[in-house]
Structures are given as C-alpha cells and as structure tokens.
Design a protein around this motif. Structure first.
Motif, PDB file in Angstrom:
ATOM      1  N   GLU A 116       0.797  -1.235   0.000  1.00 49.47           N
ATOM      2  CA  GLU A 116       0.000   0.000   0.000  1.00 49.47           C
ATOM      3  C   GLU A 116       0.825   1.279   0.000  1.00 49.47           C
ATOM      4  N   LYS A 117       2.080   1.235   0.439  1.00 53.77           N
ATOM      5  CA  LYS A 117       2.865   2.467   0.540  1.00 53.77           C
ATOM      6  C   LYS A 117       3.748   2.704  -0.681  1.00 53.77           C
ATOM      7  N   TRP A 118       3.463   1.998  -1.760  1.00 49.66           N
ATOM      8  CA  TRP A 118       4.185   2.167  -3.007  1.00 49.66           C
ATOM      9  C   TRP A 118       3.237   2.754  -4.042  1.00 49.66           C
ATOM     10  N   TYR A 127       8.469   4.415  -3.238  1.00 43.30           N
ATOM     11  CA  TYR A 127       8.062   4.302  -1.842  1.00 43.30           C
ATOM     12  C   TYR A 127       7.712   5.703  -1.366  1.00 43.30           C
ATOM     13  N   CYS A 128       6.621   5.829  -0.665  1.00 40.26           N
ATOM     14  CA  CYS A 128       6.079   7.158  -0.350  1.00 40.26           C
ATOM     15  C   CYS A 128       6.898   7.974   0.639  1.00 40.26           C
ATOM     16  N   THR A 137      11.713  -0.960   3.770  1.00 39.09           N
ATOM     17  CA  THR A 137      10.389  -0.459   3.434  1.00 39.09           C
ATOM     18  C   THR A 137       9.325  -1.499   3.785  1.00 39.09           C
ATOM     19  N   GLU A 138       8.086  -1.063   3.735  1.00 34.19           N
ATOM     20  CA  GLU A 138       7.001  -2.036   3.773  1.00 34.19           C
ATOM     21  C   GLU A 138       7.052  -2.780   2.444  1.00 34.19           C
ATOM     22  N   TRP A 184       6.907  12.919   2.272  1.00 30.69           N
ATOM     23  CA  TRP A 184       6.404  11.858   1.394  1.00 30.69           C
ATOM     24  C   TRP A 184       6.577  12.295  -0.049  1.00 30.69           C
TER      25      TRP A 184
END
Length: 188
Positions: A116-118, A127-128, A137-138, A184
């Motif tokens: 979700e954070k990409w 990546y945000c 990263t997540e 971000w």
C-alpha cells in the motif's frame, strides 16, 4: 684605588659571564630547533570527512514449493536517509534461461499483490516516504504467484531498486519527483 680596580675586574667579569651565558643560550636554542626540524616526524593532518553513501538492496522470501515470491521489500543500506524506487519486470523464461518475447498477463498468467505504501508512476514504484539507514520499506510485493501450469517455460520476476538521498533537490534532479512538506514523495 685598589678597590676600584677590583670592582672593575668584577664588573668586567660579570659582563663577560653574562655575555657568555647569552651566547650559550642562543646557541642551544638554535641547535635544539635544528635538531627538532631534522629529526621530528611530521604528523599527518587528521581532517577526516565521510561522504554520504547511498545504496539499497532488494529483500525477499521465496517459497520454492509453491513457486511464490513473498514479502519483497527494499532495504536502505546507505549511510543517510533515502528515497527508494523499484521496477518489477515479469517475463517468461525458457528452461535454458533464455527470456522469451511473449509478455505474461496479470491475472491470467500470474497474480501480484502490491503493498500500500508504493505508488506506480512511469514504470516505477516509488516508496512514499524517506527510509532511514538500515531500515526496510514495507512490502512492495506482498505476494506473487504463477497461475496455472507452464510446461516449457516459467515465470521470472526481477525487482531492481535504486536510491537517492532524501532531499528535495536530489529527488527532483534524479527522478523529477519532489517530496511534500511531510517528507512523502508526491507523484504527478
């Protein structure tokens, strides 16, 4: 008169003694300075600076029995905070390792669950947020799996990542992306 001659001799002796001591002191200083200059080891300057090291590494888990790739993420292996991006290339590969020209189709040939954070933009996944040194990263890919049976070829997933120092100017110069005030990355 005799006393005067004695005083004069004494005063002359004192003057002579003072002159001799002054010359000896000057000579000692000169010789000591010369010896120090000739035998003293020069010390190198200790002005050490470290440059910012920017690097990253793709991490993943692979379930060989299920032919699944899970938890694909990117680790900041550099020395400073970094923005990270990655490409995901999915191809058909023959048994001998040759990449085939046909393009696999998502949903038909494979399933891919992204994190979700990409954010996808122009063929890259960004990546945000900024990632601290040593942090990961997540997940970019939560799970990837081949769908159905392939007989003469297999699906291959390659993930390549790159990093840039987490500054507005570096991200803009390298990728044309500008971080928001909260750090971000914003895509257009």
């Amino acid at each position: 008169m005799r006393q005067l001659l004695r005083k004069a001799k004494r005063n002359g002796a004192v003057r002579l003694l003072s002159l001799a001591l002054s010359l000896l002191l000057c000579l000692g200083t000169a010789v000591g300075g010369a010896l120090t200059a000739l035998t003293g080891a020069a010390r190198p300057a200790r002005n050490r600076t470290d440059t910012a090291s920017i690097s990253c590494q793709v991490t993943e888990a692979y379930e060989k029995a299920d032919q699944e790739k899970r938890h694909v993420a990117v680790r900041n292996t550099g020395l400073v905070e970094a923005y990270l991006r990655a490409t995901v290339v999915i191809t058909w590969t023959a048994e001998d390792g040759t990449v085939l020209p046909e393009t696999p189709t998502s949903g038909q040939d494979y399933s891919l669950e992204l994190g979700e954070k990409w954010v996808a933009e122009d063929g890259y996944y960004y990546y945000c947020g900024a990632v601290s040194p040593g942090e990961t990263t997540e997940d970019l890919i939560v799970c990837y799996a081949a769908v159905g049976e392939q007989t003469d070829c297999r699906l291959s997933v390659a993930v390549q990542a790159s990093a840039v120092q987490a500054t507005k100017s570096a991200a803009a110069a390298a990728w044309g992306m500008a971080p928001a005030a909260d750090g971000w990355l914003e895509t257009s």
